[in-house]
Enzyme design. Sequence first.
Site, PDB file in Angstrom:
ATOM      1  N   CYS A 110       0.108   3.630   2.585  1.00  0.00           N
ATOM      2  CA  CYS A 110       0.603   3.345   4.163  1.00  0.00           C
ATOM      3  C   CYS A 110       2.068   3.968   4.240  1.00  0.00           C
ATOM      4  O   CYS A 110       2.563   4.088   5.239  1.00  0.00           O
ATOM      5  CB  CYS A 110       0.572   1.861   4.096  1.00  0.00           C
ATOM      6  SG  CYS A 110      -1.274   1.363   3.992  1.00  0.00           S
ATOM      7  N   CYS A 168       0.728  -1.286   0.047  1.00  0.00           N
ATOM      8  CA  CYS A 168       0.013   0.005   0.070  1.00  0.00           C
ATOM      9  C   CYS A 168       0.898   1.106  -0.002  1.00  0.00           C
ATOM     10  O   CYS A 168       1.346   1.614   0.751  1.00  0.00           O
ATOM     11  CB  CYS A 168      -1.024  -0.210   1.299  1.00  0.00           C
ATOM     12  SG  CYS A 168      -1.856   1.461   1.497  1.00  0.00           S
TER      13      CYS A 168
END
Length: 109
Positions: free
Chosen positions: A37, A34
């Site tokens: 993230c 991600c």
Amino acid sequence: MTTEHLEAFTDANFAAEVLGSRLPVLVDFSADWCPPCHVLRPVIGKLADDYVGRLRVGVSDVDQNGEIATRYRIHSLPTLLVFRGGNVVARVEGGLPRPRLDTLLARLL
């Protein structure tokens, strides 16, 4: 990024470390794949260092800890949950800039 105070929350330790914590706990639900993230991780690491003694801060990888992710209906990443007394008291989907996270935490702590 890891810091001395950033914790890892797993399916195995979540009940004891998060739900049973005497301090409020911020959990960053994320995954290695991600990109947002990865952008948020340095902010989370700095929060862990800056709030020592007032807030526990940790990460839970949703790919490795699917039980927790399912229980708390994590559908987008990153998702931040703040727990106090074993209950979710705040939920943020997506990242927030550090000043907004500080404002949120100030209201909760």
